[in-house]
Design an enzyme around this catalytic site. Structure first.
Site, PDB file in Angstrom:
ATOM      1  N   GLU A   1      24.711  26.826  -6.738  1.00 58.40           N
ATOM      2  CA  GLU A   1      25.716  25.952  -6.155  1.00 58.40           C
ATOM      3  C   GLU A   1      25.151  24.819  -5.320  1.00 58.40           C
ATOM      4  OE1 GLU A   1      25.271  29.607  -3.400  1.00 58.40           O
ATOM      5  OE2 GLU A   1      25.279  29.200  -5.548  1.00 58.40           O
TER       6      GLU A   1
ATOM      7  N   HIS B   1      33.092  29.298 -10.411  1.00 61.62           N
ATOM      8  CA  HIS B   1      32.418  30.059  -9.353  1.00 61.62           C
ATOM      9  C   HIS B   1      31.540  29.134  -8.510  1.00 61.62           C
ATOM     10  CE1 HIS B   1      30.553  33.750  -7.631  1.00 61.62           C
ATOM     11  NE2 HIS B   1      29.488  32.960  -7.517  1.00 61.62           N
ATOM     12  N   GLU B   2      30.723  28.302  -9.162  1.00 60.72           N
ATOM     13  CA  GLU B   2      29.841  27.409  -8.411  1.00 60.72           C
ATOM     14  C   GLU B   2      30.647  26.353  -7.656  1.00 60.72           C
ATOM     15  OE1 GLU B   2      27.055  28.666  -8.239  1.00 60.72           O
ATOM     16  OE2 GLU B   2      27.266  29.952  -9.986  1.00 60.72           O
TER      17      GLU B   2
ATOM     18  N   HIS C   1      31.930  27.714  -4.434  1.00 62.20           N
ATOM     19  CA  HIS C   1      30.900  27.739  -3.390  1.00 62.20           C
ATOM     20  C   HIS C   1      30.937  26.475  -2.523  1.00 62.20           C
ATOM     21  CE1 HIS C   1      28.520  31.333  -3.513  1.00 62.20           C
ATOM     22  NE2 HIS C   1      28.299  31.257  -4.810  1.00 62.20           N
TER      23      HIS C   1
ATOM     24  N   GLU D   1      29.449  35.349  -1.458  1.00 62.77           N
ATOM     25  CA  GLU D   1      29.762  35.670  -2.852  1.00 62.77           C
ATOM     26  C   GLU D   1      31.116  36.343  -3.055  1.00 62.77           C
ATOM     27  OE1 GLU D   1      28.305  34.341  -5.117  1.00 62.77           O
ATOM     28  OE2 GLU D   1      26.344  33.803  -4.317  1.00 62.77           O
TER      29      GLU D   1
ATOM     30  N   ASP E   1      16.575  39.182  -2.244  1.00 60.59           N
ATOM     31  CA  ASP E   1      17.092  39.257  -3.614  1.00 60.59           C
ATOM     32  C   ASP E   1      17.615  40.658  -3.944  1.00 60.59           C
ATOM     33  OD1 ASP E   1      16.518  36.631  -3.997  1.00 60.59           O
ATOM     34  OD2 ASP E   1      14.799  36.934  -5.316  1.00 60.59           O
TER      35      ASP E   1
ATOM     36  N   TYR F   1      29.314  40.537  -4.597  1.00 64.65           N
ATOM     37  CA  TYR F   1      30.230  39.755  -5.419  1.00 64.65           C
ATOM     38  C   TYR F   1      31.575  40.465  -5.602  1.00 64.65           C
ATOM     39  CZ  TYR F   1      26.204  36.868  -6.780  1.00 64.65           C
ATOM     40  OH  TYR F   1      25.103  36.035  -6.775  1.00 64.65           O
TER      41      TYR F   1
END
Length: 632
Positions: free
Chosen positions: A294, A318-319, A322, A341, A400, A408
């Site tokens: 994003e 979705h992006e 953001h 998220e 990560d 999410y």
């Protein structure tokens, strides 16, 4: 005790917000979130000194695979600050200056952590206004992926960055915490015939000089710093939307993304004006490790969404979402990742509902629920119960590791539960106010809970259920009050599958009427009792093995590995070698590992061919999965 603590936190938050209105003493209050939550993924001490504005002067060398750069920072500091600390990783620091021209030798690089890199300590005195650092990146910088001519559609080299979560420090000395926001400008020199793009105001055509200037006038965190260089064209949709792509990919990309303007309009109608100026999309080569990133003003996207029927463009929604949740209101630390998220998935589904209808959005939500339930089951079985909480504890770990369906999809269902409790009208107004009142700021989980109690429940005279936040935010697994979602289209799919399993008649299957999501549901619901004969029959009808739809292809290949359907293996090898999206790679490699029919030497042979095509984000995860030790 819980309520007393949250009330106290609310008043602290209010007082600190009030203080930040006075810019003259902003250094004392600019990082109010850090008073509540230390970011253990950054060496920076922003309450002492922090970046305010960055000016980059950068030269891109494809031959050496390095960036040669000078970064100049305007800083703000407390009167007692003795130093400013930057995050770095594998950077060659050539020189450091204060106030533009005074070179200092007393800077130091301390420690060397495998995850965090090194802290760059630069001394300050009362006269210091700017810091300038001359440096060069490593050819193996983790954020940078250098693609050769054979790895691109255009047949020319390509470079892209991936800074999230804490990889920006491998290409810029930076205070690499999501809670530290700054504006930036840049001048980037690239080889002739290439276009450079950043997460900023961008050019729309190649400049024959190879020199490009950029400006980002809005405050962003380091993980949203982005750069890409390649042979690229631009297609304009309207006054704020367009798509960049390599020339051979452009026709497909511009057709697939032609609803960009509708998405921006739908999102703005839901939760307030789009505040970033432009919303363009860059279609990257296949090695990009995520579905999308994003980066403000320029979303990076994987070509795996180019299905030909717009069926996978929810990723773009979705992006886009953001631009409010994440870019505008940002998680303070990676322990609060769900605030980015979970909100974005909720917003994404609302955008898709506004454009394509509620049934479409329900299919997306049900697929999310299925994936969430499966991942929670696996995590609980692997002893990772703590990682099923929304509020994470990633101290000492790579952030990560928080990139799971918990942030999410559990995050989405928690917000869906809040919508159920408050009613959609109240909840929409609450979210619109939340984004507006906290724009360009950061937020902790605790701050959001307090905000919700005050401005959703108390303001609307809605009773807060007992243990709501304890169960959803701090509890392991999935709560008992999960929202229930139904799809008439999925019920029809299940009915069709039931009949097909009995009759084995391909005439029962639709030729083109089903969406990608219906076919995904059909394949996922296939029972373990099917065998090679049933797969061969399905393949004869739908050509799943050679499908151009990456989502369907992945689901089909997972099924094929489980049942040892040999026709998939040549296509599986090609897909693994030429696709870098971690969402697809991880389950495929995992299923190959678990198969009794597959020799690990076969898996490693494929991986050794494929690994150079993957970004660090992907190969780091797969190395760990396979126990692979690359040769030095």
């Amino acid at each position: 005790m819980k309520n007393t603590l949250l009330i106290f936190q609310f008043f602290v938050l209010v007082l600190l917000n009030a203080c930040t209105n006075n810019e003259t003493d902003s250094i004392q209050h600019m990082n109010k979130i850090h008073l509540q939550s230390k970011d253990h993924h950054s060496y920076a001490k922003p309450n002492e000194a922090r970046i305010k504005h960055l000016r980059l002067n950068m030269e891109v060398s494809f031959d050496e695979k390095v960036l040669k750069s000078t970064a100049t920072y305007q800083i703000e500091k407390s009167p007692s600050a003795k130093e400013i600390i930057f995050d770095t990783k594998d950077l060659e620091i050539k020189a450091v200056y204060v106030n533009d021209s005074i070179e200092i030798k007393s800077y130091s690089l301390k420690g060397k952590d495998e995850i965090l890199g090194q802290a760059l300590h630069i001394p300050l005195d009362t006269t210091t206004k700017t810091i300038k650092i001359e440096y060069e990146t490593s050819p193996n910088a983790e954020a940078l992926q250098w693609l050769n001519e054979k790895q691109t559609a255009s047949g020319k080299p390509f470079l892209f960055t991936q800074s999230q979560a804490i990889l920006c420090r491998s290409w810029i000395p930076i205070q690499d915490s999501p809670s530290i926001k700054f504006t930036y400008e840049a001048q980037v020199k690239v080889p002739e015939g290439f276009l450079a793009l950043m997460s900023a105001e961008n050019p729309q055509a190649i400049d024959t000089t190879g020199v490009y200037s950029f400006n980002m006038p809005y405050k962003i965190p380091a993980y949203l710093m982005a750069l890409s260089v390649g042979d690229l064209d631009f297609h304009k949709y309207d006054s704020i939307c367009g798509v960049y792509a390599e020339p051979p990919t452009m026709e497909k990309a511009k057709n697939e993304l032609e609803d960009l303007d509708k998405m921006v309009a739908a999102a703005s109608k839901l939760y307030g004006k789009y505040k970033w100026g432009r919303f363009d999309v860059l279609m990257l080569p296949p090695s990009f490790p995520f579905g999308g990133m994003e980066n403000p003003m320029l979303t990076f996207a994987t070509p795996t969404i180019l299905a030909g029927d717009k069926s996978l463009t929810s990723l773009i929604a979705h992006e886009l979402a953001h631009s409010w949740s994440g870019n505008l209101v940002t998680n303070a630390t990676w322990d609060d990742f769900w605030l980015n998220e979970g909100f974005t998935v909720y917003f994404e589904y609302r955008i898709m509902e506004a454009i394509y209808g509620k049934e479409y959005a329900n299919m997306l939500a049900l697929i999310s629920k299925r994936e969430l339930e499966q991942e929670v089951k696996e995590m609980m079985a692997d002893g990772k119960e703590e990682d099923t909480k929304l509020k994470l504890n990633l101290k000492g770990r790579n952030p990560d590791e928080g990139l799971t369906s918990i942030a999410y999809d559990k995050g989405y269902f928690f917000l869906k539960r809040l919508e159920e409790l408050a009613g959609r009208e109240h909840f929409d107004q609450f979210l619109a106010n939340y984004f507006d009142e906290n724009a360009f700021q950061t937020m902790t989980t605790e701050g959001f809970i307090t905000y919700t109690q005050q401005y959703l429940f108390a303001k609307n005279n809605i009773e807060e259920p007992d243990n709501l936040f304890d169960d959803w935010v701090y509890g392991v697994g999935l709560p008992d009050d999960m929202p229930q979602i139904e799809s008439g289209l999925f019920k029809n799919v299940e009915s069709t599958l039931e009949k097909w399993l009995v009759q084995k008649d391909n005439d029962l299957l639709p030729d083109s009427a089903w969406s990608t999501h219906e076919w995904l549901h059909f394949l996922h619901e296939m029972p373990d009792s099917i065998g090679v004969d049933e797969m061969r029959l399905l393949d004869a009808k739908k050509n799943f093995t050679t499908s151009g739809n990456s989502e369907i292809k992945t689901e089909w290949m997972l099924l094929g590995i489980k049942h040892n359907y040999k026709p998939i293996y040549p296509e599986l090898e090609r897909f693994l070698i030429n696709t870098g999206r971690r969402k697809f790679l991880m389950p495929l490699y995992q299923t190959l590992l678990e198969s009794e029919n597959i020799n690990k030497d076969y898996i490693l042979r494929i991986y050794e061919q494929a690994r150079s095509n993957y970004h660090y984000v992907s190969y780091n995860s797969i190395d760990n999965l396979l126990g692979y030790q690359p040769q030095k």
